[in-house]
Design a protein around this motif. Structure first.
Motif, short mmCIF file in Angstrom:
data_model
loop_
_atom_site.label_atom_id
_atom_site.label_comp_id
_atom_site.label_asym_id
_atom_site.label_seq_id
_atom_site.Cartn_x
_atom_site.Cartn_y
_atom_site.Cartn_z
N LEU A 25 35.09 -9.54 6.27
CA LEU A 25 34.80 -8.36 7.08
C LEU A 25 34.47 -7.15 6.22
O LEU A 25 33.57 -6.37 6.54
CB LEU A 25 36.00 -8.05 7.99
N LEU A 26 35.19 -7.01 5.10
CA LEU A 26 34.86 -5.93 4.17
C LEU A 26 33.48 -6.13 3.56
O LEU A 26 32.72 -5.17 3.36
CB LEU A 26 35.90 -5.87 3.04
N LEU A 27 33.12 -7.38 3.33
CA LEU A 27 31.85 -7.69 2.69
C LEU A 27 30.66 -7.35 3.59
O LEU A 27 29.59 -6.95 3.09
CB LEU A 27 31.81 -9.17 2.30
N ILE A 28 30.83 -7.49 4.89
CA ILE A 28 29.72 -7.16 5.79
C ILE A 28 29.68 -5.68 6.14
O ILE A 28 28.84 -5.25 6.94
CB ILE A 28 29.78 -8.00 7.09
N GLY A 29 30.60 -4.91 5.55
CA GLY A 29 30.51 -3.46 5.69
C GLY A 29 31.51 -2.81 6.61
O GLY A 29 31.53 -1.58 6.74
N LEU A 30 32.37 -3.59 7.26
CA LEU A 30 33.38 -3.01 8.13
C LEU A 30 34.51 -2.42 7.30
O LEU A 30 34.83 -2.92 6.22
CB LEU A 30 33.93 -4.06 9.09
N ARG A 31 35.12 -1.36 7.78
CA ARG A 31 36.22 -0.71 7.10
C ARG A 31 37.40 -0.56 8.06
O ARG A 31 37.20 -0.23 9.23
CB ARG A 31 35.81 0.66 6.55
N PRO A 32 38.63 -0.80 7.59
CA PRO A 32 39.78 -0.80 8.50
C PRO A 32 40.11 0.58 9.04
O PRO A 32 39.98 1.59 8.35
CB PRO A 32 40.92 -1.34 7.62
N LEU A 33 40.53 0.60 10.31
CA LEU A 33 41.11 1.78 10.97
C LEU A 33 40.16 2.96 11.08
O LEU A 33 40.59 4.09 11.26
CB LEU A 33 42.39 2.23 10.22
N THR A 34 38.86 2.71 11.01
CA THR A 34 37.91 3.82 11.04
C THR A 34 37.05 3.82 12.30
O THR A 34 36.04 4.51 12.35
CB THR A 34 36.99 3.78 9.81
N TRP A 35 37.41 3.05 13.31
CA TRP A 35 36.60 2.96 14.53
C TRP A 35 36.58 4.30 15.26
O TRP A 35 37.61 4.94 15.47
CB TRP A 35 37.16 1.87 15.44
#
Length: 250
Positions: free
Chosen positions: A131-141
């Motif tokens: 998930l990090l690799l595809i560009g998503l970042r935790p808790l930032t929605w």
């Protein structure tokens, strides 16, 4: 393919993360092949022993993580050098996580039922890294509301804690990157064996507990069976009798 890799991985600075991701998966698969061959007593595959002491591969993993981690800290900043260090860190992470159950229980449960925890830990690490690799970042929605970003992060983190306490590990981990999933996980009924169920309704509300058990048996158990079948295909059968039952920590 080359253009995609250059634009999506190298140009975005994700080469070290990509190398970590690949080596984590490759080292885990290689480790499981090795231990299955050792268990089957195939050829020259044997455990590493010093005298009567068995050296678990978590030891080699810790050393590799230290080497890779320290190299990342003191690295001059070149992406290639960082990628090499991340690869070493990925191999070490695979070796450590593959014996996560040993660390958790402080007892060798590798081929016992509790040993599946190690495979779960690797799967979670692979999923989060992907998930990090595809560009998503935790808790930032961003929910599209004029709310302070810091407040959103705190709210999302609180929802994640509730979801995890309800025993919904995969929903909680995925929800760190897609927080709307946390809303669903935090609102829905807890799993019967979770801390939340134990604290709030195991004894106080037999009807709610019965609903939780019914949902577990009807919906979750079939999914768990499929997951276990896939895990055993990949990592081998955890079929030895448990030595943890009745064992007391001293």
């Amino acid at each position: 393919m080359g253009n995609w890799f250059q634009q999506s991985i190298v140009a975005t600075g994700r080469l070290p993360l990509f190398c970590y991701f690949v080596m984590l998966i490759a080292a885990f698969i290689a480790t499981r092949i090795n231990v299955r061959l050792i268990r089957a007593k195939v050829g020259w595959f044997r455990n590493v022993n010093v005298g009567e002491m068995h050296i678990h591969h978590v030891v080699f993993g810790v050393v590799l993580m230290l080497v890779g981690g320290v190299t990342l800290i003191v690295s001059p900043g070149s992406q290639v050098g960082t990628a090499v260090a991340a690869s070493v860190f990925g191999v070490g992470s695979a070796l450590v996580l593959d014996e996560f159950a040993l660390i958790l229980h402080l007892h060798d449960v590798y081929w016992e039922e509790e040993g599946r925890t190690s495979v779960d830990a690797v799967f979670i690490a692979v999923a989060v890294t992907g998930l990090l690799l595809i560009g998503l970042r935790p808790l930032t929605w961003d929910y599209g509301t004029p709310v302070n970003p810091a407040a959103l992060i705190v709210a999302n983190l609180a929802l994640a804690v509730v979801t995890l306490l309800k025993g919904k590990i995969w929903t909680g981990m995925a929800g760190l990157f897609v927080p709307p999933m946390l809303l669903v996980g935090a609102i829905r009924l807890a799993r019967p064996g979770s801390p939340w169920a134990h604290w709030f309704f195991a004894r106080r509300s037999p009807r709610k507990m019965a609903r939780a058990i019914h949902r577990e048996e009807r919906w979750r158990r079939p999914v768990i069976k499929v997951k276990i079948a896939f895990q055993e295909f990949l990592s081998g059968r955890h079929d030895l009798p448990s030595t943890r039952r009745g064992r007391r920590h001293t």
